[in-house]
Design an enzyme around this catalytic site. Sequence first.
Site, PDB file in Angstrom:
ATOM      1  N   LYS A 124      74.985  11.901-105.943  1.00  0.00           N
ATOM      2  CA  LYS A 124      74.939  12.623-104.669  1.00  0.00           C
ATOM      3  C   LYS A 124      73.505  13.050-104.295  1.00  0.00           C
ATOM      4  O   LYS A 124      72.601  13.019-105.131  1.00  0.00           O
ATOM      5  CB  LYS A 124      75.867  13.843-104.755  1.00  0.00           C
ATOM      6  CG  LYS A 124      77.358  13.459-104.908  1.00  0.00           C
ATOM      7  CD  LYS A 124      78.258  14.690-104.890  1.00  0.00           C
ATOM      8  CE  LYS A 124      79.726  14.296-104.986  1.00  0.00           C
ATOM      9  NZ  LYS A 124      80.626  15.488-104.928  1.00  0.00           N
TER      10      LYS A 124
ATOM     11  N   ASN B 296      77.287  18.937-106.497  1.00  0.00           N
ATOM     12  CA  ASN B 296      77.620  18.785-107.919  1.00  0.00           C
ATOM     13  C   ASN B 296      77.269  17.408-108.474  1.00  0.00           C
ATOM     14  O   ASN B 296      77.872  16.933-109.426  1.00  0.00           O
ATOM     15  CB  ASN B 296      79.090  19.162-108.166  1.00  0.00           C
ATOM     16  CG  ASN B 296      80.052  18.319-107.363  1.00  0.00           C
ATOM     17  OD1 ASN B 296      79.640  17.384-106.662  1.00  0.00           O
ATOM     18  ND2 ASN B 296      81.335  18.603-107.470  1.00  0.00           N
TER      19      ASN B 296
ATOM     20  N   HIS C 132      80.067  11.879-107.760  1.00  0.00           N
ATOM     21  CA  HIS C 132      81.452  11.636-107.386  1.00  0.00           C
ATOM     22  C   HIS C 132      82.022  10.614-108.358  1.00  0.00           C
ATOM     23  O   HIS C 132      81.313   9.706-108.782  1.00  0.00           O
ATOM     24  CB  HIS C 132      81.554  11.059-105.964  1.00  0.00           C
ATOM     25  CG  HIS C 132      82.918  10.482-105.670  1.00  0.00           C
ATOM     26  ND1 HIS C 132      83.957  11.262-105.224  1.00  0.00           N
ATOM     27  CD2 HIS C 132      83.419   9.221-105.834  1.00  0.00           C
ATOM     28  CE1 HIS C 132      85.054  10.487-105.102  1.00  0.00           C
ATOM     29  NE2 HIS C 132      84.742   9.260-105.460  1.00  0.00           N
TER      30      HIS C 132
ATOM     31  N   TYR D 249      85.784  10.774 -97.338  1.00  0.00           N
ATOM     32  CA  TYR D 249      86.433  12.018 -97.762  1.00  0.00           C
ATOM     33  C   TYR D 249      87.618  12.402 -96.869  1.00  0.00           C
ATOM     34  O   TYR D 249      88.015  13.569 -96.843  1.00  0.00           O
ATOM     35  CB  TYR D 249      85.406  13.157 -97.812  1.00  0.00           C
ATOM     36  CG  TYR D 249      84.537  13.138 -99.066  1.00  0.00           C
ATOM     37  CD1 TYR D 249      85.098  13.332-100.332  1.00  0.00           C
ATOM     38  CD2 TYR D 249      83.167  12.938 -98.998  1.00  0.00           C
ATOM     39  CE1 TYR D 249      84.319  13.322-101.481  1.00  0.00           C
ATOM     40  CE2 TYR D 249      82.375  12.939-100.149  1.00  0.00           C
ATOM     41  CZ  TYR D 249      82.962  13.129-101.381  1.00  0.00           C
ATOM     42  OH  TYR D 249      82.192  13.132-102.523  1.00  0.00           O
TER      43      TYR D 249
ATOM     44  N   GLU E 242      88.070   2.832-103.201  1.00  0.00           N
ATOM     45  CA  GLU E 242      86.704   3.337-103.023  1.00  0.00           C
ATOM     46  C   GLU E 242      85.660   2.263-103.313  1.00  0.00           C
ATOM     47  O   GLU E 242      84.615   2.208-102.659  1.00  0.00           O
ATOM     48  CB  GLU E 242      86.489   4.567-103.914  1.00  0.00           C
ATOM     49  CG  GLU E 242      87.315   5.763-103.447  1.00  0.00           C
ATOM     50  CD  GLU E 242      87.139   6.995-104.323  1.00  0.00           C
ATOM     51  OE1 GLU E 242      87.750   8.026-104.004  1.00  0.00           O
ATOM     52  OE2 GLU E 242      86.388   6.946-105.327  1.00  0.00           O
TER      53      GLU E 242
HETATM   54  P1  GDP Z   1      85.938  16.004-107.498  1.00  0.00           P
HETATM   55  O1  GDP Z   1      86.992  14.936-107.535  1.00  0.00           O
HETATM   56  O2  GDP Z   1      85.720  16.663-108.843  1.00  0.00           O
HETATM   57  O3  GDP Z   1      84.629  15.516-106.913  1.00  0.00           O
HETATM   58  O4  GDP Z   1      86.452  17.177-106.549  1.00  0.00           O
HETATM   59  P2  GDP Z   1      87.363  17.145-105.218  1.00  0.00           P
HETATM   60  O5  GDP Z   1      87.886  15.762-104.960  1.00  0.00           O
HETATM   61  O6  GDP Z   1      88.347  18.254-105.323  1.00  0.00           O
HETATM   62  O7  GDP Z   1      86.331  17.540-104.076  1.00  0.00           O
HETATM   63  C1  GDP Z   1      85.440  16.584-103.517  1.00  0.00           C
HETATM   64  C2  GDP Z   1      84.075  17.217-103.396  1.00  0.00           C
HETATM   65  O8  GDP Z   1      84.146  18.296-102.454  1.00  0.00           O
HETATM   66  C3  GDP Z   1      83.544  17.887-104.675  1.00  0.00           C
HETATM   67  O9  GDP Z   1      82.958  17.006-105.590  1.00  0.00           O
HETATM   68  C4  GDP Z   1      82.527  18.849-104.095  1.00  0.00           C
HETATM   69  O10 GDP Z   1      81.318  18.171-103.713  1.00  0.00           O
HETATM   70  C5  GDP Z   1      83.245  19.326-102.841  1.00  0.00           C
HETATM   71  N1  GDP Z   1      84.040  20.548-103.104  1.00  0.00           N
HETATM   72  C6  GDP Z   1      85.171  20.671-103.844  1.00  0.00           C
HETATM   73  N2  GDP Z   1      85.637  21.936-103.832  1.00  0.00           N
HETATM   74  C7  GDP Z   1      84.760  22.641-103.062  1.00  0.00           C
HETATM   75  C8  GDP Z   1      84.679  24.019-102.665  1.00  0.00           C
HETATM   76  O11 GDP Z   1      85.531  24.841-103.010  1.00  0.00           O
HETATM   77  N3  GDP Z   1      83.642  24.354-101.834  1.00  0.00           N
HETATM   78  C9  GDP Z   1      82.694  23.459-101.423  1.00  0.00           C
HETATM   79  N4  GDP Z   1      81.700  23.880-100.619  1.00  0.00           N
HETATM   80  N5  GDP Z   1      82.743  22.161-101.785  1.00  0.00           N
HETATM   81  C10 GDP Z   1      83.743  21.756-102.599  1.00  0.00           C
HETATM   82 MG    MG Z   2      87.916  13.951-105.949  1.00  0.00          MG
END
Ligand code: GDP
Ligand code: MG
Length: 140
Positions: A11, A114, A117, A51, A128
């Site tokens: 990222k 973070n 991905h 997303y 994807e």
């Molecule tokens: P991942 O699969 O671990 O990447 O997490 P998710 O699929 O739940 O979320 C996708 C991405 O959205 C995450 O990697 C973060 O960059 C972002 N994200 C997830 N939860 C949060 C949150 O509570 N707040 C914010 N600002 N970003 C989030």
């Molecule tokens: Mg995810």
Amino acid sequence: MATERTLSIIKPDATRRNLTGKVNSKFEAAGLRIVAQKRLRLTRAQAEAFYEVHRSRPFFDSLCTFMTSGPVVVQVLEGDNAVAKNREVMGATDPAKAAPGTVRKELAESIEANSVHGSDSLDNAAKEIAFFFAETEIVR
Ligand code: GDP
Ligand code: MG
């Protein structure tokens, strides 16, 4: 164990800090092989489409702004159990909750920025990977 392919994205927070090699050394050390890779700047439309599943989440807009804020490296990782192994090396979404030694624990800036991905299932991995790569661009 089955050989799998999964989509990985380094990222913008990590490309900005010149950490792509550091991230990828962790994947390679875990036995994952980079079989396709390109650096690009996501358009807003691409970020929103990628997303789409998160569209109704409160962080969707901010996430898409972040993901288009700088270059990303999109890549296909291949190896035994690659989907789960990649997620293991990445660590939990929230770096504060990620296990020691994981990419997110060591490198992530925040729950949003973070660093990486990774696809969350074999089905999503196929979708994807196809979002970014033609089959001819994947070379093992
Ligand atoms: P991942 O699969 O671990 O990447 O997490 P998710 O699929 O739940 O979320 C996708 C991405 O959205 C995450 O990697 C973060 O960059 C972002 N994200 C997830 N939860 C949060 C949150 O509570 N707040 C914010 N600002 N970003 C989030
Ligand atoms: Mg995810």
